[in-house]
Motif scaffolding. Structure first.
Motif, short mmCIF file in Angstrom:
data_model
loop_
_atom_site.label_atom_id
_atom_site.label_comp_id
_atom_site.label_asym_id
_atom_site.label_seq_id
_atom_site.Cartn_x
_atom_site.Cartn_y
_atom_site.Cartn_z
N VAL A 129 0.86 -1.17 0.00
CA VAL A 129 0.00 0.00 0.00
C VAL A 129 0.91 1.23 0.00
O VAL A 129 1.56 1.53 1.00
N SER B 16 -2.86 5.37 1.36
CA SER B 16 -4.11 4.81 1.88
C SER B 16 -5.20 5.84 2.09
O SER B 16 -6.29 5.51 2.53
N ARG C 297 -1.17 10.14 6.02
CA ARG C 297 -1.33 9.23 4.90
C ARG C 297 -1.26 9.99 3.59
O ARG C 297 -1.73 11.12 3.49
N SER D 164 -4.33 7.49 -2.31
CA SER D 164 -4.48 6.05 -2.54
C SER D 164 -3.77 5.51 -3.78
O SER D 164 -3.95 6.00 -4.89
N TYR E 209 -9.57 -5.62 -5.09
CA TYR E 209 -9.22 -4.22 -4.81
C TYR E 209 -10.27 -3.31 -5.43
O TYR E 209 -10.53 -3.37 -6.63
N PRO F 99 -11.01 0.68 -4.51
CA PRO F 99 -10.91 1.88 -3.67
C PRO F 99 -12.09 2.83 -3.81
O PRO F 99 -12.29 3.70 -2.97
N LEU G 64 -9.44 -5.31 -0.26
CA LEU G 64 -8.96 -3.94 -0.08
C LEU G 64 -10.05 -3.04 -0.64
O LEU G 64 -10.14 -2.83 -1.85
N ILE H 130 -9.38 0.98 2.53
CA ILE H 130 -8.38 1.86 1.94
C ILE H 130 -9.11 3.06 1.33
O ILE H 130 -10.33 3.06 1.26
N ALA I 1 -6.14 0.34 6.35
CA ALA I 1 -4.85 0.37 5.67
C ALA I 1 -4.05 1.60 6.08
O ALA I 1 -4.60 2.64 6.44
#
Length: 305
Positions: free
Chosen positions: A5, A8, A37, A40, A198, A200, A220, A270, A297
Motif C-alpha cells: 500500500v 491509503s 497518509r 491512494s 481491490y 478503492p 482492499l 483503503i 490500511a
C-alpha cells in the motif's frame, strides 16, 4: 505475490492541506493517535523487483522515496514500475503520471472511458506525448472473468470488473455514466490461486462484485466515509457519500454490514477520507471496526499471498 500500500488516503491526503477538521488538526498537533497518509495507490509484484503501479497518485514521488523496492537500481536510470493500471480517471488516481515523465514510455492499462477522459477532459496523454509518451493497453471489463496478464509480471493475473459509479467531475460524460468509468480488480497469484479484490471506489455491491468479494482471500475496499452524511454534517459539502460514489461503513446496508456477511477473507479499508473518524485509532468508530474484524490500511502496509 506481494502488495504494498503506497498510499491509503482519499483525495487530498491526510492531513489535507487546507483542512482543520478534528482529524487534520489533531494529527498536526499530536492531540489524536493517527498516522499521516498519502493519496491512494498500491503496487503489486511477483518477484519484488518488477511492479504494477495501480493508480498513480499525486504523491507518487513521496511514495517512491518511501519504498526502496520500487527503485531496484539495476542501471544508471531505472525503475521498478513495469506498468501502470488505472481504476478510474479521478484526479487523485491519475495526476501522478505527470511525475513519471522523465522515464521511458509508460505502459498504461485502462478502459476506453478512462482513456477518453485523459485525452479530452484532462489531456494528460497529450502533455506526456511531449515527454516520455504513453503506450495504451485497453482494459475491457465485463461481468465475466477475463484475466489480463502483463509482460514482465510473471505468475499474476489481473481481472477488471465494472463498478457502478460516476466519471470524475471534469469528465465530458460526468452525468452520463459509461461502462469502465470505475473498476474493481481481482489480483490473483497464479501459483497458489490466492486472490485480492481491490476496489478503492465502491458505491454499490452488485451481484458480480459480491461474488468476487466472497471468492477473495483479501479485500482492499473503499473506506472513504464512515457515515452517509459525513461531509454534510461537517459543512464541507452538500453531497452524501452515495452522491460521490462511495458506500459508507456505518448504517443499514453499509460496508460493515456487507462484510459481516462474508467469512474467510482478510478485510481492509483503503482510500480513507480525512474526515473519517476511523483515522483516530482511539475512536469508538475504530473500535467498532476492530470488533467486526476489519482493518484500516496505512502507507507501507505489505500483504503477501
Amino acid at each position: 505475490m506481494k502488495i504494498i500500500v503506497l498510499g491509503s488516503s482519499a483525495g487530498g491526503g491526510f492531513p489535507q492541506w487546507n483542512c482543520n477538521c478534528r482529524n487534520c488538526s489533531g494529527v498536526r498537533l499530536g492531540t489524536i493517535k493517527a498516522r499521516a497518509r498519502t493519496q491512494s495507490s498500491i503496487a503489486v509484484s511477483s518477484n519484488g523487483k518488477d511492479w504494477v503501479l495501480i493508480n498513480a497518485s499525486p504523491d507518487i514521488l513521496t511514495q517512491l522515496r518511501a519504498t526502496p523496492a520500487l527503485q531496484p537500481a539495476r542501471s544508471d536510470r531505472d525503475t521498478g514500475i513495469a506498468a501502470v493500471m488505472l481504476m478510474d480517471a479521478q484526479i487523485d488516481h491519475v495526476t501522478g503520471l505527470l511525475m513519471l515523465r522523465e522515464g521511458r514510455p509508460i505502459p498504461l492499462y485502462c478502459t476506453a472511458a478512462v482513456w477518453d477522459d485523459l485525452t479530452l477532459g484532462l489531456p494528460l496523454v497529450h502533455v506526456l506525448s511531449h515527454y516520455c509518451g504513453v503506450q495504451w493497453h485497453v482494459l475491457a471489463p465485463n461481468h465475466t472473468i477475463s484475466p489480463v496478464e502483463l509482460p514482465g509480471i510473471e505468475d499474476i493475473s489481473f481481472t477488471p470488473l465494472m463498478l457502478s459509479s460516476k466519471a470524475p467531475p471534469y469528465s465530458p460524460h460526468r452525468e452520463m455514466s459509461q461502462p469502465g468509468d470505475n473498476l474493481g480488480l481481482i489480483i490473483e497469484n497464479k501459483k497458489n490461486g490466492k486472490k485480492v479484490f481491490y476496489a478503492p471506489g465502491l458505491g454499490v455491491i452488485e451481484p458480480h462484485v459480491h461474488t468476487a468479494m466472497r471468492a477473495a482471500d483479501c479485500l482492499l475496499l473503499d473506506g472513504t466515509f464512515w457515515s452517509a452524511d459525513e461531509m454534510i454534517r461537517l459543512g464541507f459539502s452538500n453531497k452524501k457519500a452515495a452522491d460521490m460514489g462511495h458506500l459508507p461503513q456505518s448504517g443499514k446496508g453499509g460496508m460493515i454490514e456487507v462484510l459481516d456477511a462474508i467469512t474467510g477473507p482478510r478485510k481492509i479499508l483503503i482510500h480513507i477520507n480525512n474526515t473519517n473518524p476511523i483515522l483516530d485509532e482511539d475512536s469508538e468508530e475504530r473500535a467498532t471496526l476492530t470488533q467486526h474484524g476489519i482493518e484500516v490500511a496505512f502507507d507501507g502496509l505489505e500483504i503477501s499471498l
